[in-house]
Design a protein around this motif. Structure first.
Motif, mmCIF file in Angstrom:
data_model
loop_
_atom_site.group_PDB
_atom_site.id
_atom_site.type_symbol
_atom_site.label_atom_id
_atom_site.label_comp_id
_atom_site.label_asym_id
_atom_site.label_seq_id
_atom_site.Cartn_x
_atom_site.Cartn_y
_atom_site.Cartn_z
ATOM 1 N N PRO A 67 72.435 -4.386 -23.244
ATOM 2 C CA PRO A 67 72.418 -5.252 -22.073
ATOM 3 C C PRO A 67 71.127 -6.060 -22.074
ATOM 4 C CG PRO A 67 71.900 -3.021 -21.396
ATOM 5 C CD PRO A 67 72.222 -2.975 -22.864
ATOM 6 N N TYR A 68 71.157 -7.139 -21.341
ATOM 7 C CA TYR A 68 70.046 -8.082 -21.362
ATOM 8 C C TYR A 68 68.767 -7.441 -20.802
ATOM 9 C CZ TYR A 68 67.337 -12.328 -20.707
ATOM 10 O OH TYR A 68 66.351 -13.282 -20.780
ATOM 11 N N ASP A 69 67.704 -7.529 -21.571
ATOM 12 C CA ASP A 69 66.395 -7.017 -21.167
ATOM 13 C C ASP A 69 65.460 -8.217 -21.108
ATOM 14 O OD1 ASP A 69 63.783 -6.008 -21.086
ATOM 15 O OD2 ASP A 69 64.282 -4.285 -22.345
ATOM 16 N N GLU A 70 65.223 -8.700 -19.912
ATOM 17 C CA GLU A 70 64.460 -9.937 -19.743
ATOM 18 C C GLU A 70 63.052 -9.843 -20.321
ATOM 19 O OE1 GLU A 70 63.244 -13.236 -16.372
ATOM 20 O OE2 GLU A 70 64.253 -11.410 -15.748
ATOM 21 N N LEU A 82 61.782 -7.956 -22.702
ATOM 22 C CA LEU A 82 61.778 -7.930 -24.164
ATOM 23 C C LEU A 82 62.236 -9.266 -24.733
ATOM 24 C CD1 LEU A 82 61.180 -6.136 -26.574
ATOM 25 C CD2 LEU A 82 63.525 -5.294 -26.464
ATOM 26 N N SER A 83 63.225 -9.862 -24.103
ATOM 27 C CA SER A 83 63.728 -11.160 -24.550
ATOM 28 C C SER A 83 62.640 -12.236 -24.443
ATOM 29 C CB SER A 83 64.950 -11.547 -23.726
ATOM 30 O OG SER A 83 65.559 -12.692 -24.250
ATOM 31 N N VAL A 84 61.949 -12.286 -23.316
ATOM 32 C CA VAL A 84 60.884 -13.264 -23.115
ATOM 33 C C VAL A 84 59.762 -13.055 -24.135
ATOM 34 C CG1 VAL A 84 59.041 -13.972 -21.513
ATOM 35 C CG2 VAL A 84 61.396 -13.724 -20.693
ATOM 36 N N ALA A 85 59.399 -11.807 -24.373
ATOM 37 C CA ALA A 85 58.345 -11.520 -25.354
ATOM 38 C C ALA A 85 58.756 -11.979 -26.751
ATOM 39 C CB ALA A 85 58.021 -10.030 -25.357
ATOM 40 N N ALA A 86 60.011 -11.736 -27.119
ATOM 41 C CA ALA A 86 60.490 -12.171 -28.443
ATOM 42 C C ALA A 86 60.521 -13.694 -28.523
ATOM 43 C CB ALA A 86 61.868 -11.585 -28.722
ATOM 44 N N PHE A 87 61.022 -14.350 -27.473
ATOM 45 C CA PHE A 87 61.033 -15.820 -27.447
ATOM 46 C C PHE A 87 59.616 -16.375 -27.575
ATOM 47 C CE2 PHE A 87 65.333 -16.317 -25.299
ATOM 48 C CZ PHE A 87 65.875 -17.067 -26.337
ATOM 49 N N THR A 88 58.688 -15.783 -26.876
ATOM 50 C CA THR A 88 57.298 -16.242 -26.922
ATOM 51 C C THR A 88 56.736 -16.097 -28.329
ATOM 52 O OG1 THR A 88 57.002 -15.652 -24.603
ATOM 53 C CG2 THR A 88 55.000 -15.911 -25.913
ATOM 54 N N THR A 89 57.034 -14.999 -28.982
ATOM 55 C CA THR A 89 56.580 -14.799 -30.363
ATOM 56 C C THR A 89 57.173 -15.850 -31.280
ATOM 57 O OG1 THR A 89 56.332 -12.430 -30.004
ATOM 58 C CG2 THR A 89 56.518 -13.158 -32.293
#
Length: 192
Positions: A144-147, A149-156
């Protein structure tokens, strides 16, 4: 159940098992040999995991007096060892072995509803994000969506200007998440 209450419940159940000193379940990974199953206690697993608690409360497991063997097919043997080690720990931090397997333990924590393991693995994944694992972490954060973790990965991805050309990882990501490239492009090139 609150964190403090859950911790005391865990320790109470742990003491009961230690008094009984009886192993009542064996766990196997997808690559485990039959004789390499890991011995565990239903009460300990149930204290950590809502899924195991429901499983062991079912009539199938309640009625059985024999030593049950359960295969956790989503994990390899080393990952399962780290998983079991965590269930017997105080839950305050990940072991070095668990840190090495944070991605698979993160998934297992979601599947078996172990909030503390899920949180600790998320922290480890964010702390260890880099260009080589950002897409895998992003994919992991989708279901399920984990905001966080998703934001951290996008930022990387954005900060490292990950090459979105013809890498196999990108192709696999696109197949599994068709909107992903658009989201990545928007993150890298925001509208002004």
């Amino acid at each position: 159940m609150g964190t403090q209450t859950n911790k005391w419940f865990f320790y109470d159940e742990f003491l009961k098992v230690l008094k009984e000193q009886q192993v009542d379940v064996r766990l196997m990974a997808r690559d485990s040999e039959k004789d390499a199953a890991i011995s565990a206690h239903k009460r300990i697993l149930s204290a950590r995991s809502e899924v195991f608690e429901e499983m062991f409360e079912s009539d199938k497991y309640k009625a059985s007096s024999k030593l049950e063997t359960i295969t956790l097919s989503e994990m390899k043997h080393e990952e399962l060892e780290a998983f079991v080690d965590f269930t017997y720990s105080d839950g305050s931090m990940l072991s070095e072995k668990a840190k090495q397997h944070a991605m698979s333990l993160y998934s297992a924590a979601k599947d078996y509803e172990i909030p503390r393991l899920w949180c600790l693995c998320r922290k480890e994944l964010i702390a260890s994000l880099n260009m080589s694992n950002a897409l895998r972490v992003l994919q992991l954060a989708q279901i399920p969506y984990d905001e966080s973790l998703s934001v951290a990965a996008f930022t990387t991805i954005k900060n490292s200007k990950l090459k979105l050309s013809s890498s196999t990882k990108v192709k696999v990501f696109v197949v599994n998440h068709p909107n992903g490239p658009l989201e990545i492009t928007r993150a890298i090139f925001p509208r002004n």
